[in-house]
Scaffold this active site. Structure first.
Site, mmCIF file in Angstrom:
data_model
loop_
_atom_site.group_PDB
_atom_site.id
_atom_site.type_symbol
_atom_site.label_atom_id
_atom_site.label_comp_id
_atom_site.label_asym_id
_atom_site.label_seq_id
_atom_site.Cartn_x
_atom_site.Cartn_y
_atom_site.Cartn_z
ATOM 1 N N MET A 1 -4.468 -12.200 6.067
ATOM 2 C CA MET A 1 -5.059 -10.997 7.106
ATOM 3 C C MET A 1 -5.815 -11.792 7.976
ATOM 4 S SD MET A 1 -3.195 -9.241 8.496
ATOM 5 C CE MET A 1 -1.318 -9.006 6.898
ATOM 6 N N LYS B 1 -11.526 0.097 13.459
ATOM 7 C CA LYS B 1 -10.239 0.668 12.835
ATOM 8 C C LYS B 1 -10.629 0.804 15.095
ATOM 9 C CE LYS B 1 -7.564 1.132 9.771
ATOM 10 N NZ LYS B 1 -6.081 1.197 10.140
ATOM 11 N N GLU C 1 -10.981 8.966 10.878
ATOM 12 C CA GLU C 1 -11.927 8.521 11.232
ATOM 13 C C GLU C 1 -12.466 7.644 12.341
ATOM 14 O OE1 GLU C 1 -14.801 7.057 8.521
ATOM 15 O OE2 GLU C 1 -13.519 9.498 8.024
ATOM 16 N N THR D 1 -6.637 6.045 13.308
ATOM 17 C CA THR D 1 -6.809 7.019 12.030
ATOM 18 C C THR D 1 -7.756 8.403 12.727
ATOM 19 O OG1 THR D 1 -8.491 7.406 10.249
ATOM 20 C CG2 THR D 1 -8.690 4.997 11.024
ATOM 21 N N ASP E 1 1.289 3.620 2.632
ATOM 22 C CA ASP E 1 1.827 4.297 3.568
ATOM 23 C C ASP E 1 3.249 2.871 3.929
ATOM 24 O OD1 ASP E 1 0.142 5.820 3.635
ATOM 25 O OD2 ASP E 1 -0.155 5.397 5.428
ATOM 26 N N TYR F 1 -15.485 1.157 8.682
ATOM 27 C CA TYR F 1 -14.542 1.352 8.119
ATOM 28 C C TYR F 1 -14.062 1.565 10.109
ATOM 29 C CZ TYR F 1 -9.345 3.527 7.778
ATOM 30 O OH TYR F 1 -8.379 3.305 7.970
ATOM 31 N N GLY G 1 1.201 -1.602 -0.200
ATOM 32 C CA GLY G 1 -0.463 0.002 -0.117
ATOM 33 C C GLY G 1 0.955 1.288 0.240
ATOM 34 N N GLN H 1 -8.249 -3.162 4.871
ATOM 35 C CA GLN H 1 -9.643 -2.508 3.746
ATOM 36 C C GLN H 1 -9.996 -1.083 3.989
ATOM 37 O OE1 GLN H 1 -11.258 -0.625 2.049
ATOM 38 N NE2 GLN H 1 -13.091 -1.185 3.394
HETATM 39 P P1 NAP Z 1 -3.680 1.335 1.489
HETATM 40 O O1 NAP Z 1 -3.226 1.772 0.199
HETATM 41 O O2 NAP Z 1 -5.221 1.477 1.288
HETATM 42 O O3 NAP Z 1 -3.027 0.361 1.822
HETATM 43 C C1 NAP Z 1 -3.446 -0.964 2.030
HETATM 44 C C2 NAP Z 1 -2.815 -2.247 2.522
HETATM 45 O O4 NAP Z 1 -4.403 -3.442 2.921
HETATM 46 C C3 NAP Z 1 -2.377 -2.589 1.224
HETATM 47 O O5 NAP Z 1 -1.210 -3.128 1.325
HETATM 48 C C4 NAP Z 1 -3.388 -3.852 1.165
HETATM 49 O O6 NAP Z 1 -3.113 -4.888 0.081
HETATM 50 C C5 NAP Z 1 -3.822 -4.272 2.406
HETATM 51 N N1 NAP Z 1 -4.384 -5.570 2.079
HETATM 52 C C6 NAP Z 1 -5.930 -4.616 2.005
HETATM 53 N N2 NAP Z 1 -7.372 -5.733 1.980
HETATM 54 C C7 NAP Z 1 -6.427 -6.505 2.421
HETATM 55 C C8 NAP Z 1 -6.573 -8.108 2.809
HETATM 56 N N3 NAP Z 1 -7.777 -8.375 2.576
HETATM 57 N N4 NAP Z 1 -5.806 -8.848 2.722
HETATM 58 C C9 NAP Z 1 -4.437 -8.588 2.993
HETATM 59 N N5 NAP Z 1 -3.980 -7.532 3.134
HETATM 60 C C10 NAP Z 1 -4.846 -6.547 2.950
HETATM 61 O O7 NAP Z 1 -3.923 2.248 2.864
HETATM 62 P P2 NAP Z 1 -2.366 3.261 2.680
HETATM 63 O O8 NAP Z 1 -3.234 4.471 2.947
HETATM 64 O O9 NAP Z 1 -1.306 2.608 3.292
HETATM 65 O O10 NAP Z 1 -2.965 3.190 4.800
HETATM 66 C C11 NAP Z 1 -2.003 1.900 5.725
HETATM 67 C C12 NAP Z 1 -3.297 2.286 6.864
HETATM 68 O O11 NAP Z 1 -3.079 3.311 7.465
HETATM 69 C C13 NAP Z 1 -4.405 1.369 6.358
HETATM 70 O O12 NAP Z 1 -4.276 0.885 8.112
HETATM 71 C C14 NAP Z 1 -5.013 2.580 6.740
HETATM 72 O O13 NAP Z 1 -6.782 2.316 7.548
HETATM 73 C C15 NAP Z 1 -4.370 3.136 7.997
HETATM 74 N N6 NAP Z 1 -4.579 4.534 7.723
HETATM 75 C C16 NAP Z 1 -4.320 5.190 6.180
HETATM 76 C C17 NAP Z 1 -4.670 7.014 6.622
HETATM 77 C C18 NAP Z 1 -4.182 8.005 5.160
HETATM 78 O O14 NAP Z 1 -4.877 9.303 5.127
HETATM 79 N N7 NAP Z 1 -3.491 7.096 4.356
HETATM 80 C C19 NAP Z 1 -4.992 7.759 7.316
HETATM 81 C C20 NAP Z 1 -5.338 7.493 8.412
HETATM 82 C C21 NAP Z 1 -5.048 5.370 8.527
HETATM 83 P P3 NAP Z 1 -3.170 -4.918 -1.279
HETATM 84 O O15 NAP Z 1 -1.979 -3.857 -2.644
HETATM 85 O O16 NAP Z 1 -2.937 -5.817 -2.122
HETATM 86 O O17 NAP Z 1 -4.576 -3.990 -2.336
HETATM 87 N N1 GDD Z 2 -12.994 8.713 -2.360
HETATM 88 C C1 GDD Z 2 -13.591 9.732 -2.733
HETATM 89 N N2 GDD Z 2 -14.560 9.849 -4.381
HETATM 90 N N3 GDD Z 2 -14.219 11.407 -1.947
HETATM 91 C C2 GDD Z 2 -14.988 11.973 -1.964
HETATM 92 C C3 GDD Z 2 -15.450 11.656 -3.807
HETATM 93 C C4 GDD Z 2 -15.022 11.434 -4.947
HETATM 94 O O1 GDD Z 2 -15.118 10.589 -5.209
HETATM 95 N N4 GDD Z 2 -16.220 13.129 -4.356
HETATM 96 C C5 GDD Z 2 -15.536 13.989 -2.083
HETATM 97 N N5 GDD Z 2 -15.786 13.262 -1.706
HETATM 98 C C6 GDD Z 2 -15.133 12.974 -0.243
HETATM 99 C C7 GDD Z 2 -15.215 11.664 0.532
HETATM 100 O O2 GDD Z 2 -17.393 12.114 0.674
HETATM 101 C C8 GDD Z 2 -15.122 12.153 2.153
HETATM 102 O O3 GDD Z 2 -15.605 13.301 2.117
HETATM 103 C C9 GDD Z 2 -13.707 12.943 1.294
HETATM 104 O O4 GDD Z 2 -13.778 13.477 0.137
HETATM 105 C C10 GDD Z 2 -12.194 12.287 1.461
HETATM 106 O O5 GDD Z 2 -12.703 10.989 0.910
HETATM 107 P P1 GDD Z 2 -11.661 10.231 0.987
HETATM 108 O O6 GDD Z 2 -10.391 10.663 -0.217
HETATM 109 O O7 GDD Z 2 -11.700 9.029 0.531
HETATM 110 O O8 GDD Z 2 -10.928 9.416 2.579
HETATM 111 P P2 GDD Z 2 -11.450 9.620 3.605
HETATM 112 O O9 GDD Z 2 -11.279 10.850 3.977
HETATM 113 O O10 GDD Z 2 -13.138 8.942 3.348
HETATM 114 O O11 GDD Z 2 -10.627 8.337 4.083
HETATM 115 C C11 GDD Z 2 -8.918 7.984 4.329
HETATM 116 O O12 GDD Z 2 -8.559 9.449 5.236
HETATM 117 C C12 GDD Z 2 -8.984 8.352 6.698
HETATM 118 C C13 GDD Z 2 -7.762 9.224 7.779
HETATM 119 O O13 GDD Z 2 -8.952 10.012 7.640
HETATM 120 C C14 GDD Z 2 -8.727 7.113 4.041
HETATM 121 O O14 GDD Z 2 -7.120 6.480 3.768
HETATM 122 C C15 GDD Z 2 -8.544 6.338 5.171
HETATM 123 O O15 GDD Z 2 -8.078 4.975 5.269
HETATM 124 C C16 GDD Z 2 -8.042 6.770 6.394
HETATM 125 O O16 GDD Z 2 -8.544 5.741 7.504
#
Ligand code: NAP
Ligand code: GDD
Length: 353
Positions: free
Chosen positions: A59, A156, A127, A125, A13, A152, A11, A83
């Site tokens: 997982m 978490k 969230e 997160t 991160d 989700y 992923g 996820q």
């Molecule tokens: P990401 O790009 O969606 O990566 C998620 C990882 O989990 C990928 O390696 C994915 O594998 C793996 N995964 C998903 N479903 C799986 C399953 N069924 N079995 C095994 N592996 C699975 O997420 P990220 O942005 O790097 O975020 C990393 C972590 O931080 C996540 O736990 C996310 O919830 C958390 N987080 C993210 C944010 C953010 O803004 N990015 C903020 C707060 C917390 P594949 O590559 O095969 O899909």
């Molecule tokens: N994805 C998406 N697609 N979001 C949209 C769209 C669209 O077309 N239009 C508007 N949005 C709005 C969503 O409704 C949400 O309010 C905001 O954009 C951000 O959506 P995402 O980029 O999907 O991120 P997220 O905030 O729901 O979740 C991400 O951040 C969380 C931390 O606060 C993910 O990375 C989560 O895994 C993470 O925990």
């Protein structure tokens, strides 16, 4: 040499963290899910595919995670696999609970027996805050209440609390990062920042004429992912395990992100915007802003890349990628990527390397 195990290394991160830890001299192991076409493009993009050791892991399977721990015997475990797409969690609430929530206890329980002295990081997160009832605009801290509003976030929440239980009950060095949104050119295409960046790039190059979005008024605290993985590492370098907010302290709406991205290439966003009600979520957090003072004080971490720079670097990278495609060049990271014997563990033995 210190050893780290990263779940979800494929992923956004996971890939940045692997690169960061390799730079610190760690031996890096990562789990990936066994699918017919493994997804290693981020590891190739960062040129680390052959430098990490990959372990196929399910997982939802205790013994599979046990295997990953036996093979790697890590000093540090970063549990990032999830996820992670909030919107999907409304369609797959049950499996999101298993992968994003229950996997945490599976790893901790195995760690308790196999490597209790390893340090554990859980990817919590923003969230989690959900319906926090906190006045809009207030910067959220580690002490604010969690009232999750998506499947989700509920998963978490389980991960967050079980991490604390293994810390307090079993003395495991188990820490939670409460990370606010963080983005980069390695972000999945389904997330709004990368979706906007790629849509704007396509319009700029004449490949499209619209950007289809849902809720434009949601506000997020968007930071830069490579900086956030450094925060994860710093959290595990402390003397005592604790929980930390990682954020920029700023909040901006989806509309502002879109406007900034379009302004960067000289467009008026209203000329291209289409709203699709199907993209609205049953519940959507209206606003998020984090207070990073605790991690700044304890670990010396603070964000450097702020909103405008983040938007621009994402749009610039997308334009470059689409230009490459148009000129008939393949992406350097599109090379055949099926696990080879170099740097990749494909066997399932459970007794170390
Ligand atoms: P990401 O790009 O969606 O990566 C998620 C990882 O989990 C990928 O390696 C994915 O594998 C793996 N995964 C998903 N479903 C799986 C399953 N069924 N079995 C095994 N592996 C699975 O997420 P990220 O942005 O790097 O975020 C990393 C972590 O931080 C996540 O736990 C996310 O919830 C958390 N987080 C993210 C944010 C953010 O803004 N990015 C903020 C707060 C917390 P594949 O590559 O095969 O899909
Ligand atoms: N994805 C998406 N697609 N979001 C949209 C769209 C669209 O077309 N239009 C508007 N949005 C709005 C969503 O409704 C949400 O309010 C905001 O954009 C951000 O959506 P995402 O980029 O999907 O991120 P997220 O905030 O729901 O979740 C991400 O951040 C969380 C931390 O606060 C993910 O990375 C989560 O895994 C993470 O925990």
């Amino acid at each position: 040499m210190r050893k780290a195990l990263i779940t979800g290394i494929t992923g956004q991160d996971g890939a940045y963290l692997a690169k960061f830890l390799l730079g610190k001299g760690y031996e890096v192991y990562g789990t990936y899910r066994r699918i017919s076409s493994p997804n290693f493009w981020r590891l190739q993009y960062l040129d680390i595919f052959h430098k990490v050791k990959l372990i196929p892991t399910d997982m939802t399977d205790q013994s599979s995670m046990q295997n990953a721990l036996y093979i790697s015997l890590p000093d540090e475990v970063y549990h990032l696999a999830a996820q992670s797409f909030v919107e999907s969690s409304f369609q797959t609430p049950h499996s999101t609970g298993e992968i994003t929530g229950l996997s945490v206890v599976a790893i901790l329980e195995n760690m308790k027996h196999i490597k209790p002295d390893a340090k554990f990081y859980f990817a919590g997160t923003s969230e989690l805050y959900g319906f926090s009832g906190i006045p809009k605009g207030k910067a959220l801290t580690e002490n604010d209440a969690f009232k999750p509003m998506s499947p989700y976030a509920v998963a978490k929440l389980y991960g967050y609390w079980i991490t604390r239980i293994y810390r307090d009950g079993y003395g495991i060095f188990a820490a939670n990062g409460i990370l606010f949104n963080h983005e980069s050119p390695l972000r999945g295409l389904e997330f709004v920042t990368r979706k906007i960046a790629t849509s704007v790039a396509k319009i700029k190059l004449g490949l499209s004429d619209k950007i289809v979005l849902g809720n434009l008024e949601a506000q997020r605290d968007w930071g830069y992912a490579p900086e956030y993985v450094e925060a994860m590492w710093k959290i595990l370098q402390q003397d005592m395990p604790d929980d930390y907010v990682v954020a920029t302290g700023e909040t901006h709406s989806v509309r502002e992100f879109l406007e900034s991205a379009c302004n960067h290439v000289g467009f008026d966003y209203e000329d291209y915007l289409a709203i699709d009600k199907e993209l609205m979520r049953p519940l959507d957090l209206p606003s998020l802003r984090g207070d990073y003072s605790k991690i700044q004080e304890a670990c010396g971490w603070s964000p450097k890349v702020k909103f405008k720079e983040l938007v621009e670097l994402m749009v610039d990278e997308e334009i470059e990628r689409w230009r490459m495609l148009l000129s008939g060049r393949t992406f350097p990271w599109d090379a055949p990527n099926y696990p080879s014997e170099r740097g990749v563990i494909v066997r399932n033995g459970g007794n170390g390397r």
